[in-house]
Design a protein around this motif. Structure first.
Motif, PDB file in Angstrom:
ATOM      1  N   UNK A  40      -2.665  17.618 -57.554  1.00  0.00           N
ATOM      2  CA  UNK A  40      -3.515  16.685 -58.299  1.00  0.00           C
ATOM      3  C   UNK A  40      -4.188  15.736 -57.309  1.00  0.00           C
ATOM      4  N   UNK A  41      -5.179  15.019 -57.797  1.00  0.00           N
ATOM      5  CA  UNK A  41      -5.835  14.017 -56.966  1.00  0.00           C
ATOM      6  C   UNK A  41      -4.837  13.003 -56.429  1.00  0.00           C
ATOM      7  N   UNK A  42      -3.907  12.567 -57.296  1.00  0.00           N
ATOM      8  CA  UNK A  42      -2.894  11.603 -56.877  1.00  0.00           C
ATOM      9  C   UNK A  42      -1.995  12.188 -55.792  1.00  0.00           C
ATOM     10  N   UNK A  43      -1.636  13.468 -55.914  1.00  0.00           N
ATOM     11  CA  UNK A  43      -0.776  14.112 -54.914  1.00  0.00           C
ATOM     12  C   UNK A  43      -1.498  14.253 -53.575  1.00  0.00           C
ATOM     13  N   UNK A  44      -2.799  14.518 -53.615  1.00  0.00           N
ATOM     14  CA  UNK A  44      -3.582  14.609 -52.379  1.00  0.00           C
ATOM     15  C   UNK A  44      -3.598  13.253 -51.686  1.00  0.00           C
ATOM     16  N   UNK A  45      -3.831  12.181 -52.447  1.00  0.00           N
ATOM     17  CA  UNK A  45      -3.848  10.842 -51.848  1.00  0.00           C
ATOM     18  C   UNK A  45      -2.481  10.484 -51.288  1.00  0.00           C
ATOM     19  N   UNK A  46      -1.401  10.811 -52.002  1.00  0.00           N
ATOM     20  CA  UNK A  46      -0.058  10.495 -51.518  1.00  0.00           C
ATOM     21  C   UNK A  46       0.256  11.258 -50.237  1.00  0.00           C
ATOM     22  N   UNK A  47      -0.125  12.522 -50.172  1.00  0.00           N
ATOM     23  CA  UNK A  47       0.095  13.311 -48.953  1.00  0.00           C
ATOM     24  C   UNK A  47      -0.699  12.721 -47.790  1.00  0.00           C
ATOM     25  N   UNK A  48      -1.923  12.279 -48.068  1.00  0.00           N
ATOM     26  CA  UNK A  48      -2.747  11.675 -47.016  1.00  0.00           C
ATOM     27  C   UNK A  48      -2.114  10.377 -46.512  1.00  0.00           C
ATOM     28  N   UNK A  49      -1.615   9.556 -47.438  1.00  0.00           N
ATOM     29  CA  UNK A  49      -0.952   8.311 -47.050  1.00  0.00           C
ATOM     30  C   UNK A  49       0.266   8.625 -46.187  1.00  0.00           C
ATOM     31  N   UNK A  50       1.058   9.610 -46.587  1.00  0.00           N
ATOM     32  CA  UNK A  50       2.247  10.012 -45.826  1.00  0.00           C
ATOM     33  C   UNK A  50       1.876  10.534 -44.444  1.00  0.00           C
ATOM     34  N   UNK A  51       0.688  11.133 -44.319  1.00  0.00           N
ATOM     35  CA  UNK A  51       0.220  11.664 -43.036  1.00  0.00           C
ATOM     36  C   UNK A  51      -0.424  10.579 -42.166  1.00  0.00           C
ATOM     37  N   UNK A  52      -0.489   9.350 -42.682  1.00  0.00           N
ATOM     38  CA  UNK A  52      -1.015   8.252 -41.876  1.00  0.00           C
ATOM     39  C   UNK A  52      -2.484   7.926 -42.109  1.00  0.00           C
ATOM     40  N   UNK A  53      -3.118   8.542 -43.104  1.00  0.00           N
ATOM     41  CA  UNK A  53      -4.510   8.210 -43.405  1.00  0.00           C
ATOM     42  C   UNK A  53      -4.506   6.818 -44.049  1.00  0.00           C
ATOM     43  N   UNK A  54      -5.317   5.882 -43.518  1.00  0.00           N
ATOM     44  CA  UNK A  54      -5.284   4.499 -44.020  1.00  0.00           C
ATOM     45  C   UNK A  54      -6.012   4.322 -45.356  1.00  0.00           C
ATOM     46  N   UNK A  55      -5.394   4.826 -46.417  1.00  0.00           N
ATOM     47  CA  UNK A  55      -5.941   4.671 -47.762  1.00  0.00           C
ATOM     48  C   UNK A  55      -4.840   4.134 -48.672  1.00  0.00           C
ATOM     49  N   UNK A  56      -5.214   3.775 -49.903  1.00  0.00           N
ATOM     50  CA  UNK A  56      -4.272   3.275 -50.887  1.00  0.00           C
ATOM     51  C   UNK A  56      -4.262   4.214 -52.091  1.00  0.00           C
ATOM     52  N   UNK A  57      -3.175   4.219 -52.887  1.00  0.00           N
ATOM     53  CA  UNK A  57      -3.107   5.097 -54.059  1.00  0.00           C
ATOM     54  C   UNK A  57      -4.206   4.855 -55.086  1.00  0.00           C
ATOM     55  N   UNK A  58      -4.766   3.635 -55.119  1.00  0.00           N
ATOM     56  CA  UNK A  58      -5.809   3.344 -56.113  1.00  0.00           C
ATOM     57  C   UNK A  58      -7.221   3.650 -55.615  1.00  0.00           C
ATOM     58  N   UNK A  59      -7.353   4.208 -54.419  1.00  0.00           N
ATOM     59  CA  UNK A  59      -8.671   4.590 -53.918  1.00  0.00           C
ATOM     60  C   UNK A  59      -9.244   5.721 -54.776  1.00  0.00           C
ATOM     61  N   UNK A  60     -10.557   5.833 -54.787  1.00  0.00           N
ATOM     62  CA  UNK A  60     -11.246   6.910 -55.501  1.00  0.00           C
ATOM     63  C   UNK A  60     -11.350   8.109 -54.558  1.00  0.00           C
ATOM     64  N   UNK A  61     -10.836   9.260 -55.029  1.00  0.00           N
ATOM     65  CA  UNK A  61     -10.857  10.483 -54.230  1.00  0.00           C
ATOM     66  C   UNK A  61     -12.047  11.333 -54.636  1.00  0.00           C
ATOM     67  N   UNK A  62     -12.784  11.840 -53.649  1.00  0.00           N
ATOM     68  CA  UNK A  62     -13.908  12.740 -53.902  1.00  0.00           C
ATOM     69  C   UNK A  62     -13.743  13.996 -53.072  1.00  0.00           C
ATOM     70  N   UNK A  63     -14.094  15.124 -53.680  1.00  0.00           N
ATOM     71  CA  UNK A  63     -14.098  16.396 -52.974  1.00  0.00           C
ATOM     72  C   UNK A  63     -15.498  16.624 -52.429  1.00  0.00           C
ATOM     73  N   UNK A  64     -15.596  16.989 -51.153  1.00  0.00           N
ATOM     74  CA  UNK A  64     -16.889  17.299 -50.553  1.00  0.00           C
ATOM     75  C   UNK A  64     -17.180  18.767 -50.829  1.00  0.00           C
TER      76      UNK A  64
END
Length: 96
Positions: A40-64
C-alpha cells in the motif's frame, strides 16, 4: 566452497538466487527494497522511512509514470510493484 556462504543472493531457504518477492524501488531518488511485490502507499512510505529516506508518514506519495506524470497514491491503495518503480513523497498541502 565458501562462495555460497558469502553471496547473499544464494539463500537456499527461498530457492535458488535472490528472493523473488523483493522489489527495489526509489523514493525521492533513494533506493528502497520492498519485501513484497504488493504494498500500500502507507507501506511504501514506512519502508522508505525505515531505509532512511527523510520523509514522514503523513507525506503525500506519488508514483512517477513512464511518461513522467505523477499520480497520487492514497495510503490505503495497494499497488503491484516492479524493480525500478519510482515514487516521490512530499509534505501535504493544507490549501483545500
Amino acid at each position: 566452497m565458501t562462495a555460497a556462504s558469502t553471496n547473499p543472493g544464494n539463500d537456499d531457504s527461498h530457492g535458488p538466487g535472490p528472493r523473488p518477492e523483493q522489489v527495489r524501488i526509489t523514493v525521492n531518488e533513494q533506493y528502497v527494497v520492498m519485501p513484497d511485490k504488493h504494498a500500500t502507499g502507507a507501506e511504501i512510505k514506512q519502508a522508505a522511512i525505515s531505509a532512511g529516506v527523510p520523509i514522514q508518514p503523513d507525506f503525500v506519495l506519488s508514483e512517477v509514470r513512464p511518461n513522467g506524470e505523477q499520480k497520487i497514491v492514497p495510503d490505503e491503495k495497494k499497488l503491484s510493484l516492479k524493480d525500478g518503480d519510482e515514487f516521490w513523497a512530499i509534505p501535504g498541502d493544507d490549501n483545500s
